[in-house]
Design a protein around this motif. Structure first.
Motif, PDB file in Angstrom:
ATOM      1  N   GLY A   1      -7.690  -7.572  29.909  1.00 40.89           N
ATOM      2  CA  GLY A   1      -6.701  -8.421  30.581  1.00 40.89           C
ATOM      3  C   GLY A   1      -5.359  -8.451  29.875  1.00 40.89           C
ATOM      4  N   THR A   2      -5.039  -7.361  29.187  1.00 37.98           N
ATOM      5  CA  THR A   2      -3.792  -7.341  28.428  1.00 37.98           C
ATOM      6  C   THR A   2      -2.612  -6.953  29.320  1.00 37.98           C
ATOM      7  OG1 THR A   2      -5.123  -6.522  26.604  1.00 37.98           O
ATOM      8  CG2 THR A   2      -2.748  -6.487  26.294  1.00 37.98           C
ATOM      9  N   THR A   3      -1.558  -7.752  29.281  1.00 38.32           N
ATOM     10  CA  THR A   3      -0.319  -7.422  29.979  1.00 38.32           C
ATOM     11  C   THR A   3       0.196  -6.101  29.414  1.00 38.32           C
ATOM     12  OG1 THR A   3       0.139  -9.773  30.014  1.00 38.32           O
ATOM     13  CG2 THR A   3       1.971  -8.307  30.563  1.00 38.32           C
ATOM     14  N   THR A   4       0.475  -5.133  30.297  1.00 36.41           N
ATOM     15  CA  THR A   4       0.773  -3.789  29.799  1.00 36.41           C
ATOM     16  C   THR A   4       1.991  -3.177  30.472  1.00 36.41           C
ATOM     17  OG1 THR A   4      -1.580  -3.445  29.376  1.00 36.41           O
ATOM     18  CG2 THR A   4      -0.226  -1.476  29.475  1.00 36.41           C
ATOM     19  N   ILE A   5       2.812  -2.526  29.657  1.00 32.07           N
ATOM     20  CA  ILE A   5       3.911  -1.712  30.183  1.00 32.07           C
ATOM     21  C   ILE A   5       3.574  -0.262  29.878  1.00 32.07           C
ATOM     22  CG2 ILE A   5       6.356  -1.128  29.993  1.00 32.07           C
ATOM     23  CD1 ILE A   5       6.113  -3.814  31.104  1.00 32.07           C
ATOM     24  N   PHE A   6       3.618   0.570  30.899  1.00 29.11           N
ATOM     25  CA  PHE A   6       3.236   1.967  30.751  1.00 29.11           C
ATOM     26  C   PHE A   6       4.425   2.841  31.144  1.00 29.11           C
ATOM     27  CE2 PHE A   6       1.362   5.857  32.470  1.00 29.11           C
ATOM     28  CZ  PHE A   6       0.411   6.184  31.514  1.00 29.11           C
ATOM     29  N   VAL A   7       4.932   3.567  30.178  1.00 32.38           N
ATOM     30  CA  VAL A   7       6.077   4.428  30.462  1.00 32.38           C
ATOM     31  C   VAL A   7       5.595   5.841  30.749  1.00 32.38           C
ATOM     32  CG1 VAL A   7       7.988   5.634  29.335  1.00 32.38           C
ATOM     33  CG2 VAL A   7       7.859   3.161  29.231  1.00 32.38           C
ATOM     34  N   THR A   8       6.039   6.415  31.836  1.00 36.18           N
ATOM     35  CA  THR A   8       5.618   7.778  32.156  1.00 36.18           C
ATOM     36  C   THR A   8       6.642   8.463  33.058  1.00 36.18           C
ATOM     37  OG1 THR A   8       3.867   9.134  33.124  1.00 36.18           O
ATOM     38  CG2 THR A   8       4.243   6.997  34.143  1.00 36.18           C
ATOM     39  N   HIS A   9       6.640   9.793  33.034  1.00 32.82           N
ATOM     40  CA  HIS A   9       7.472  10.503  34.008  1.00 32.82           C
ATOM     41  C   HIS A   9       6.569  11.169  35.048  1.00 32.82           C
ATOM     42  CE1 HIS A   9       6.546  13.570  30.936  1.00 32.82           C
ATOM     43  NE2 HIS A   9       6.378  14.314  31.991  1.00 32.82           N
ATOM     44  N   ASP A  10       5.251  10.899  34.906  1.00 36.37           N
ATOM     45  CA  ASP A  10       4.274  11.515  35.797  1.00 36.37           C
ATOM     46  C   ASP A  10       3.911  10.521  36.901  1.00 36.37           C
ATOM     47  OD1 ASP A  10       1.834  12.261  36.983  1.00 36.37           O
ATOM     48  OD2 ASP A  10       1.316  13.476  35.244  1.00 36.37           O
ATOM     49  N   GLN A  11       4.360  10.800  38.117  1.00 31.51           N
ATOM     50  CA  GLN A  11       4.164   9.822  39.192  1.00 31.51           C
ATOM     51  C   GLN A  11       2.698   9.616  39.547  1.00 31.51           C
ATOM     52  OE1 GLN A  11       4.747  11.350  43.090  1.00 31.51           O
ATOM     53  NE2 GLN A  11       6.150  12.899  42.301  1.00 31.51           N
ATOM     54  N   GLU A  12       1.912  10.680  39.425  1.00 33.52           N
ATOM     55  CA  GLU A  12       0.500  10.554  39.756  1.00 33.52           C
ATOM     56  C   GLU A  12      -0.170   9.549  38.814  1.00 33.52           C
ATOM     57  OE1 GLU A  12      -1.508  14.378  40.199  1.00 33.52           O
ATOM     58  OE2 GLU A  12      -3.337  13.336  39.597  1.00 33.52           O
TER      59      GLU A  12
END
Lengths: 350, 260
Positions: free
Chosen positions: A186-197
């Protein structure tokens, strides 16, 4: 879990002449996973680094659980971070790496040992606790890095393209595992990616960024089906750009007529219809009394689906996807009739 | 590897020549030091006297003390500097590299005279000044060793990871960076130690007495004994470095993990 909300208020960051972040606002709910998706240089990593405290904004604030933490150094922010490159401490074992955050917080040894073992089990590496980073594969190292970031129950988990250095198979597996783990803790998460899939598959919401701003933030389905603007439409998923003409309430597209979409940017004259490949319908001319308006150029088999590329009479190329079983009747050189599923397009200025 | 294949021949020849160049004088010195002219045999007589000589231990102690101090000075000076250069101060790298080369370019005599004329009295009357001078002389080697070591690890990521995990800058330096590059730091340290232990010119010009100047003085009255002493110190330092290099293996982990 100590997970909490995260907010960015009017955060701006300039590097000399470049504006990396332009008054960025972002609100992330407790336990939510939000992806920052965008091309390189769109400011997504800068945003993450500012949240982590590794970079300072020129203006704006960062709030965690309603508290302004903008002035805090990274070591006081209680955030777990996983980096793109392997960032494990090479001189420490997997277990020692996982326990590092707890060691820095002065937790007793008994708790550190117990907690690091728990976390290693959680990421599926219970028997690797005594291994050094160089004895682990890339995927295993990122698992340990994830365990390390979660061990001290961070307020927010920050993932900076953690999968991009891994090969496709490991990547897909780890992607699902990270999401499962994030939901579990249940951790609030920010995920940075350039991969749209990746972003679409993992996130509660995806923020598509462009030139330091969020172009659109929405659930993956909404982003795909209802892109707010041309940039999002072009960046998320594949999009055909078909010349179209608006005539009153009628839209002429690929020599067929359709009703003009109420949200269209163009009211009259020439425009561009942005159409997803699955909304491009192909009709075979065999045994039909219809006139062809396109020629099949190629067919690419992609497993369950196949992609068919055609050339319209005006010379523009259009692609369509369908189940591989349906696609077998279309061969290169065939004349076909192409139309667009009513309403499933976005009309923009050419 | 075939040592005598056509491609390896120049390398092999070079290696043989270099070995002769190093081993021949050392071997000759060793042989010479083992001579016992009165008995017309070879033996260890020349090696026994200095162990009981009253000043042997004293000067050895002074030299080791100074060497350790200079190594410490360099550590305190260089580790934060090189870390900073690799983290964010890279635009000053050219300048620092230039400065670090100066001790090689400036003649030692000039350094010594400079120290004599420029340093205040209290610095001139304390032999710790030698430790500082040795540290200056070791900078070109120690700086390069440490810089290479730090460049071989993803320093920025490791520092940011540890900061994010709650480490203060003190912890980052002493619990993360130094342990990660410990083999590099140790090589720099031992280079400084070796250089300091063997330094003669500055010591002599500044009129201080250490092990090397003592050996020089002794050689004027007991040439065989002095050569035996030189061979002894050479062999002991060699053994010391060998033992250390066996016990402290380089951290190969980063090299491998980057390939994964």
């Amino acid at each position: 879990m100590s997970s909490t909300t995260l907010s960015l208020k009017a955060v701006s960051r300039r590097f000399k002449d470049t504006i990396a972040l332009d008054s960025l606002d972002l609100d992330v709910a407790q336990g939510e996973l939000v992806s920052l998706l965008g091309p390189s240089g769109c400011g997504k990593t800068t945003a993450l680094r500012i949240i982590a405290g590794l970079d300072q904004p020129n203006s704006g604030q960062v709030f965690v659980g309603g508290e302004n933490i903008s002035h805090l150094p990274p070591n006081k922010r209680n955030m777990g971070m996983v980096f793109q490159s392997y960032s494990l401490f090479p001189n420490l074992t997997a277990a020692e790496n996982v326990a590092f955050g707890l060691t820095m917080r002065g937790e007793p040894k008994r708790l550190r040992v117990q907690r690091s073992q728990e976390l290693l089990e959680l990421v599926g590496l219970p028997k690797h606790s005594k291994r050094y980073p160089h004895q682990l594969s890339g995927g295993q190292q990122q698992r340990v890095a994830l365990a390390r970031a979660l061990a001290f129950e961070p307020d927010v988990l920050l993932l900076d393209e953690p999968l991009s250095a891994l090969d496709a198979q490991v990547r897909a597996n780890l992607r699902d595992e990270i999401r499962a783990l994030q939901i579990k803790t249940g951790t609030t998460t920010i995920f940075v990616t350039h991969d749209q899939e990746e972003a679409m598959a993992m996130s509660d919401r995806v923020a598509v960024m462009n030139q330091g701003k969020i172009s659109q933030i929405a659930k993956p389905d909404d982003l795909y089906h209802r892109p707010a603007n041309q940039f999002v439409a072009g960046f998320v998923g594949q999009m055909n750009r078909i010349p179209a003409r608006v005539n009153g309430t009628e839209l002429l597209i690929a020599q067929s007529t359709a009703t003009v979409h109420p949200l269209s940017e163009v009211n009259s004259g020439e425009g561009l219809a942005l159409v997803r490949p699955e909304n491009v319908v192909i009709q075979s001319l065999k045994g039909q009394q219809v006139e062809g308006n396109a020629v099949v150029i190629s067919r690419a088999f992609l497993g369950p689906i196949s992609k068919i590329v055609m050339r319209l009479e005006d010379g523009s190329e259009v692609s369509s996807v369908m189940t591989s079983a349906q696609s077998t009747e279309f061969l290169s050189g065939d004349s076909v009739r192409v139309s667009v599923t009513p309403g499933e397009y976005l009309l923009v200025e050419a | 590897m075939k040592l005598f294949s056509r491609r390896q021949l120049p390398l092999t020849l070079g290696l043989v020549l270099a070995t002769i160049f190093v081993v021949l004088p050392l071997g000759s010195a060793a042989e010479f030091s083992l001579r016992e002219p009165l008995k017309n045999t070879h033996g260890f007589d020349n090696y026994t006297w200095f162990f009981v000589a009253p000043d042997f231990a004293k000067y050895l102690g002074i030299s080791f003390g100074l060497a350790l101090t200079s190594a410490l000075i360099l550590l305190v000076l260089l580790v934060p500097t090189v870390v900073w250069l690799n983290l964010g101060g890279s635009k000053y790298r050219g300048f620092v590299e230039f400065v670090s080369l100066l001790p090689l370019v400036i003649p030692v005599v000039a350094l010594a005279i400079g120290a004599q004329t420029a340093l205040p009295d209290f610095a001139q009357t304390n032999e710790v000044i030698l430790a500082f001078m040795y540290a200056v002389l070791a900078v070109p080697y120690a700086y390069r060793t440490m810089d290479t070591g730090l460049r071989s690890i993803p320093l920025k990521t490791i520092v940011e990871a540890s900061r994010g995990l709650g480490a203060t800058w003190f912890h980052v330096l002493f619990k993360v960076i130094i342990p990660v590059i410990r083999s590099t730091v140790l090589s720099a340290l031992f280079m400084t130690l070796a250089l300091s232990l063997g330094e003669f010119t500055i010591t002599s010009l500044l009129h201080w007495d250490t092990f090397t100047t003592w050996v020089t003085t002794m050689s004027q009255s007991n040439i065989l004994g002095a050569i035996a002493l030189s061979v002894f110190s050479l062999v002991s330092v060699f053994v010391l470095l060998l033992v250390i290099s066996v016990f402290i293996r380089p951290t190969k982990s980063m090299v491998i993990s980057e390939e994964n």
